[in-house]
Write a protein that holds these residues in place. Structure first.
Motif, PDB file in Angstrom:
ATOM      1  N   GLN A  62       0.820  -1.202   0.000  1.00 33.40           N
ATOM      2  CA  GLN A  62       0.000   0.000   0.000  1.00 33.40           C
ATOM      3  C   GLN A  62       0.858   1.257   0.000  1.00 33.40           C
ATOM      4  N   ARG A  63       0.175   2.361  -0.242  1.00 31.19           N
ATOM      5  CA  ARG A  63       0.851   3.662  -0.243  1.00 31.19           C
ATOM      6  C   ARG A  63       1.513   3.914   1.100  1.00 31.19           C
ATOM      7  N   GLY A  64       2.742   4.437   1.022  1.00 27.56           N
ATOM      8  CA  GLY A  64       3.481   4.767   2.226  1.00 27.56           C
ATOM      9  C   GLY A  64       4.315   3.641   2.794  1.00 27.56           C
ATOM     10  N   GLN A  65       4.097   2.399   2.315  1.00 26.25           N
ATOM     11  CA  GLN A  65       4.898   1.286   2.808  1.00 26.25           C
ATOM     12  C   GLN A  65       6.258   1.253   2.115  1.00 26.25           C
ATOM     13  N   THR A  66       7.111   0.323   2.553  1.00 26.79           N
ATOM     14  CA  THR A  66       8.502   0.308   2.095  1.00 26.79           C
ATOM     15  C   THR A  66       8.835  -0.985   1.369  1.00 26.79           C
ATOM     16  N   VAL A  67       9.509  -0.843   0.231  1.00 30.29           N
ATOM     17  CA  VAL A  67      10.012  -1.966  -0.565  1.00 30.29           C
ATOM     18  C   VAL A  67      11.528  -1.859  -0.624  1.00 30.29           C
ATOM     19  N   VAL A  68      12.230  -2.969  -0.378  1.00 29.79           N
ATOM     20  CA  VAL A  68      13.693  -2.993  -0.378  1.00 29.79           C
ATOM     21  C   VAL A  68      14.198  -3.648  -1.659  1.00 29.79           C
ATOM     22  N   LEU A  69      15.276  -3.098  -2.218  1.00 34.73           N
ATOM     23  CA  LEU A  69      15.901  -3.618  -3.437  1.00 34.73           C
ATOM     24  C   LEU A  69      17.305  -4.110  -3.108  1.00 34.73           C
ATOM     25  N   LEU A  70      17.622  -5.329  -3.550  1.00 33.83           N
ATOM     26  CA  LEU A  70      18.916  -5.933  -3.224  1.00 33.83           C
ATOM     27  C   LEU A  70      19.442  -6.624  -4.480  1.00 33.83           C
ATOM     28  N   SER A  71      20.241  -5.894  -5.276  1.00 36.78           N
ATOM     29  CA  SER A  71      20.661  -6.430  -6.570  1.00 36.78           C
ATOM     30  C   SER A  71      21.772  -5.582  -7.162  1.00 36.78           C
ATOM     31  N   GLU A  72      22.516  -6.195  -8.076  1.00 38.72           N
ATOM     32  CA  GLU A  72      23.407  -5.427  -8.946  1.00 38.72           C
ATOM     33  C   GLU A  72      22.539  -4.596  -9.888  1.00 38.72           C
ATOM     34  N   TYR A 105      18.758  -4.681   9.791  1.00 39.12           N
ATOM     35  CA  TYR A 105      18.614  -3.347  10.368  1.00 39.12           C
ATOM     36  C   TYR A 105      17.673  -2.486   9.529  1.00 39.12           C
ATOM     37  N   VAL A 106      17.877  -2.507   8.209  1.00 40.92           N
ATOM     38  CA  VAL A 106      17.064  -1.666   7.326  1.00 40.92           C
ATOM     39  C   VAL A 106      15.617  -2.146   7.285  1.00 40.92           C
ATOM     40  N   VAL A 107      15.411  -3.455   7.198  1.00 43.99           N
ATOM     41  CA  VAL A 107      14.046  -3.995   7.177  1.00 43.99           C
ATOM     42  C   VAL A 107      13.288  -3.574   8.430  1.00 43.99           C
ATOM     43  N   GLU A 108      13.966  -3.637   9.575  1.00 41.43           N
ATOM     44  CA  GLU A 108      13.321  -3.253  10.830  1.00 41.43           C
ATOM     45  C   GLU A 108      13.102  -1.752  10.912  1.00 41.43           C
ATOM     46  N   VAL A 129      15.887 -13.079   7.650  1.00 42.12           N
ATOM     47  CA  VAL A 129      15.340 -11.791   8.084  1.00 42.12           C
ATOM     48  C   VAL A 129      13.817 -11.839   8.026  1.00 42.12           C
ATOM     49  N   GLN A 130      13.280 -12.436   6.958  1.00 44.69           N
ATOM     50  CA  GLN A 130      11.827 -12.557   6.825  1.00 44.69           C
ATOM     51  C   GLN A 130      11.230 -13.351   7.992  1.00 44.69           C
ATOM     52  N   ALA A 131      11.950 -14.375   8.427  1.00 40.35           N
ATOM     53  CA  ALA A 131      11.458 -15.195   9.538  1.00 40.35           C
ATOM     54  C   ALA A 131      11.355 -14.394  10.829  1.00 40.35           C
ATOM     55  N   ARG A 132      12.199 -13.351  10.974  1.00 47.34           N
ATOM     56  CA  ARG A 132      12.178 -12.530  12.185  1.00 47.34           C
ATOM     57  C   ARG A 132      11.191 -11.367  12.095  1.00 47.34           C
ATOM     58  N   HIS A 133      10.721 -11.062  10.894  1.00 45.82           N
ATOM     59  CA  HIS A 133       9.851  -9.901  10.687  1.00 45.82           C
ATOM     60  C   HIS A 133       8.612 -10.318   9.900  1.00 45.82           C
ATOM     61  N   PRO A 134       7.536 -10.688  10.576  1.00 50.39           N
ATOM     62  CA  PRO A 134       6.326 -11.157   9.894  1.00 50.39           C
ATOM     63  C   PRO A 134       5.735 -10.144   8.915  1.00 50.39           C
ATOM     64  N   ALA A 135       5.974  -8.830   9.145  1.00 48.81           N
ATOM     65  CA  ALA A 135       5.435  -7.817   8.230  1.00 48.81           C
ATOM     66  C   ALA A 135       6.076  -7.903   6.846  1.00 48.81           C
ATOM     67  N   LEU A 136       7.270  -8.516   6.771  1.00 49.87           N
ATOM     68  CA  LEU A 136       7.950  -8.698   5.478  1.00 49.87           C
ATOM     69  C   LEU A 136       7.322  -9.917   4.803  1.00 49.87           C
ATOM     70  N   HIS A 137       6.242  -9.686   4.067  1.00 44.30           N
ATOM     71  CA  HIS A 137       5.432 -10.800   3.576  1.00 44.30           C
ATOM     72  C   HIS A 137       5.828 -11.315   2.196  1.00 44.30           C
ATOM     73  N   SER A 138       6.666 -10.560   1.438  1.00 45.36           N
ATOM     74  CA  SER A 138       6.971 -10.978   0.062  1.00 45.36           C
ATOM     75  C   SER A 138       8.443 -10.814  -0.265  1.00 45.36           C
ATOM     76  N   VAL A 139       9.003 -11.836  -0.881  1.00 47.22           N
ATOM     77  CA  VAL A 139      10.377 -11.793  -1.392  1.00 47.22           C
ATOM     78  C   VAL A 139      10.318 -12.245  -2.847  1.00 47.22           C
ATOM     79  N   VAL A 140      10.845 -11.420  -3.748  1.00 42.82           N
ATOM     80  CA  VAL A 140      10.747 -11.688  -5.189  1.00 42.82           C
ATOM     81  C   VAL A 140      12.143 -11.795  -5.779  1.00 42.82           C
TER      82      VAL A 140
END
Length: 655
Positions: A62-72, A105-108, A129-140
């Motif tokens: 949703q609007r205002g939420q955070t998405v993390v990018l981890l890639s070259e 750290y960043v996810v939290e 990290v996903q296992a420690r943070h239930p709000a992190l519901h998707s990894v692509v």
């Protein structure tokens, strides 16, 4: 015939939709895959972003939420960022070599709900990290190698996550257009995390207005052409790459290219012969070291020819490309020097067509600027900070290598002209521009950076030859005094030492409790390896090579050459060659390769004390972490190096 007026886009996804509508068939991006350059038009990119945005919607982002990018850097990374923004989310781009601890750290801190990870290596960091943070519901993920057997809940392959074109309904396309149109320039686009040199990293709030304002200023001051070729290489975690590749690539627009792999950047640079090249200081230093290293392998007569060509180039092009004011004999010899030496050098480095070459993020030795200017490449500095934005740029036909350029008091539709001043401590303060939006979730840290409506950069600067030029000294907290009261800048010395092809990294040591300056040196193992082979010096490991008497003597010679340009009180008297390379994974460097000084001083404290005690050497045990994850201890005997006395510096010269 009616003319359709297009309202100026106010967010990055709006620029993407605008480009797809007005120049849909033009090439927007290229990516080398399996040895072939694949092209994507603006329509292609819009369709990919829309498919990802619909996937994010289906997962409840949703609007205002955070998405993390981890890639070259690759097209999918850009698409994921724009897709997140299209649904109103903000993004955090991390360095691809970020550790699980850094990611956690960043996810939290940013309260992330989704991570886009390139491949198995990245996914393996995300899942714990996903296992420690239930709000992190998707990894692509988008590179499937090794991931076929993974059945974790919330883990998606690229094709399974995105909504395919054949499954897309008219209502989906309409929703995407409406979601993009809802965006405003004041929306948060990116959280850019600081390097954490002085504490826990802080998420700098960056709005769409800030991205567009700074992209506009860079484009105008550097006269970036529409449709110019650009190779995206610098990580998106750098604010400057967000301004240039991500934002200016949309606004100007540029054709943004991506190499097949990070180790093929040099090959891609040569193939594309880009007009616009942006590398960080370490990359430009690496290119300079490559030139010097090849000189070591060349026959003596060839070395003399190259030296002659570079000398003519320097005489002709010092600080400007216009050679009309030079002596007639220099202008007469320049075409010959260019044909024999300078043009081949530019072609080998992939700079054959480079018209706009720039750097930023850290100080660069003036001799780096002069070396590339002599080749015919006018390197420019972009100076700013992720909190405030662009502050100064080398502009026009001349570049003063001793400065960080001229200030940019320019307005845009998203920002007012910048103002600047220097406070009583020598620190630079700025206001205006697109403004400082604060640190995410840290109002007290935000307040600490403000003095009224002035943002305190924390950088110690001085005024250059003109009233608009700035000279960078160091961070204010890194300006130091010695026991006798003499003021000196560590970084001023370090950037000049790093110009030596033999020195990869160096940390200068000195404080009010010390009488003189010393240094911890990381030699360049590749360059010294060639040098050792050429000079008949045998060695077994990096540690052994670093402590060879011949290597210590060469490093002492390099330091002495810098010493004679320094005031006497700031000259180095002793140094040690570190027995291992400084490593970001061990907390010694940030991901931008900035020194974590306090940590390094603590870890290598016995070496520092040995230098100041006048001991010939000492034994040190250093905790190390190997690439396979194992921990160990490196035990080494480290010799104290002595720097020969330098001739006096010019009267009145200071650091």
């Amino acid at each position: 015939m009616s003319v359709v007026e297009h309202k100026t886009p106010q967010t990055l996804p709006q620029w993407l939709v605008h480009n797809a509508a007005t120049r849909g068939r033009e090439v927007a991006q290229r990516h080398k895959r399996d040895g072939v350059w694949k092209e994507f038009s603006w329509t292609d990119v819009r369709d990919e972003v829309r498919a990802l945005a619909l996937g994010l919607r289906e997962r409840g982002v949703q609007r205002g939420q955070t998405v993390v990018l981890l890639s070259e850097n690759r097209p999918e990374l850009y698409w994921a960022e724009w897709a997140a923004m299209a649904v109103g989310a903000k993004v955090v781009a991390l360095y691809p070599d970020a550790t699980e601890t850094e990611l956690n750290y960043v996810v939290e801190d940013a309260q992330a709900v989704c991570v886009f990870a390139e491949d198995q290596e990245q996914v393996d960091k995300v899942l714990p990290v996903q296992a420690r943070h239930p709000a992190l519901h998707s990894v692509v993920w988008w590179e499937s190698g090794g991931l076929w057997s993974y059945k974790d809940e919330g883990l998606f392959g690229w094709d399974a996550f995105r909504t395919s074109t054949r499954d897309m309904k008219p209502a989906d396309a309409a929703w995407f257009e409406e979601s993009v149109a809802r965006g405003q320039c004041s929306d948060i686009a990116v959280l850019s995390y600081t390097s954490g040199t002085t504490g826990a990293p802080k998420g700098v709030i960056t709005t769409h207005a800030s991205l567009m304002h700074n992209a506009r200023l860079i484009g105008e001051t550097m006269q970036v052409p529409e449709g110019g070729e650009y190779l995206s290489y610098i990580p998106l975690s750098w604010a400057t790459e967000q301004w240039v590749g991500v934002t200016m690539g949309l606004m100007r627009p540029l054709r943004v290219n991506f190499a097949e792999r990070p180790d093929q950047i040099q090959e891609a640079t040569r193939e594309l012969a880009c007009e616009m090249v942006f590398f960080g200081p370490r990359q430009w230093e690496s290119l300079a070291a490559r030139v010097h290293a090849r000189m070591l392998d060349a026959a003596p007569w060839r070395q003399k020819v190259v030296d002659w060509g570079l000398r003519i180039g320097k005489l002709a092009r010092a600080e400007q490309m216009d050679t009309r004011a030079r002596s007639w004999w220099v202008r007469a010899l320049l075409p010959l020097a260019d044909a024999l030496v300078l043009r081949p050098l530019r072609e080998q480095l992939g700079l054959k067509r480079a018209r706009i070459a720039f750097t930023g993020g850290a100080a660069v030795a003036p001799d780096i600027f002069r070396l590339f200017a002599s080749m015919g490449v006018m390197l420019r500095n972009v100076y700013g900070c992720s909190e405030f934005g662009l502050i100064s740029v080398h502009q026009g036909a001349r570049v003063n290598a001793e400065t960080i350029g001229e200030t940019v008091p320019m307005a845009s539709p998203w920002g007012v002209p910048m103002e600047w001043r220097v406070d009583e401590s020598g620190g630079l303060e700025v206001r205006g521009g697109a403004g400082f939006a604060g640190y995410w979730g840290k109002p007290e840290k935000t307040a600490e950076k403000m003095k009224g409506d002035w943002f305190q950069t924390g950088d110690a600067v001085g005024q250059g030859p003109s009233s608009t030029e700035l000279v960078y000294y160091d961070r204010v907290e890194h300006m130091n005094r010695l026991q006798g009261g003499h003021l000196f800048s560590k970084q001023f010395i370090e950037v000049r030492l790093r110009f030596s092809p033999y020195i990869r990294e160096v940390m200068v040591v000195g404080d009010p409790t010390r009488e003189h300056v010393t240094a911890l040196v990381n030699i360049d193992g590749d360059v010294f390896g060639r040098w050792a082979e050429r000079n008949g010096v045998s060695f077994t490991t990096f540690t052994d090579l670093s402590q060879r008497p011949e290597v210590l003597a060469q490093v002492a010679k390099e330091i002495a050459s810098v010493n004679h340009a320094l005031p006497e009180a700031a000259r180095l008297k002793h140094f040690v060659n570190l027995p291992k390379e400084l490593d970001a994974d061990e907390g010694e460097l940030t991901r931008t390769r900035k020194l974590k000084r306090d940590f390094i001083e603590q870890r290598y404290g016995p070496l520092i004390e040995a230098m100041y005690a006048g001991q010939p050497g000492t034994t040190i045990e250093i905790p190390v972490r190997y690439q396979d994850g194992r921990a160990g201890v490196l035990r080494a005997d480290v010799t104290t190096g002595h720097v020969p006395t330098a001739r006096p510096a010019p009267h009145g010269q200071e650091t």
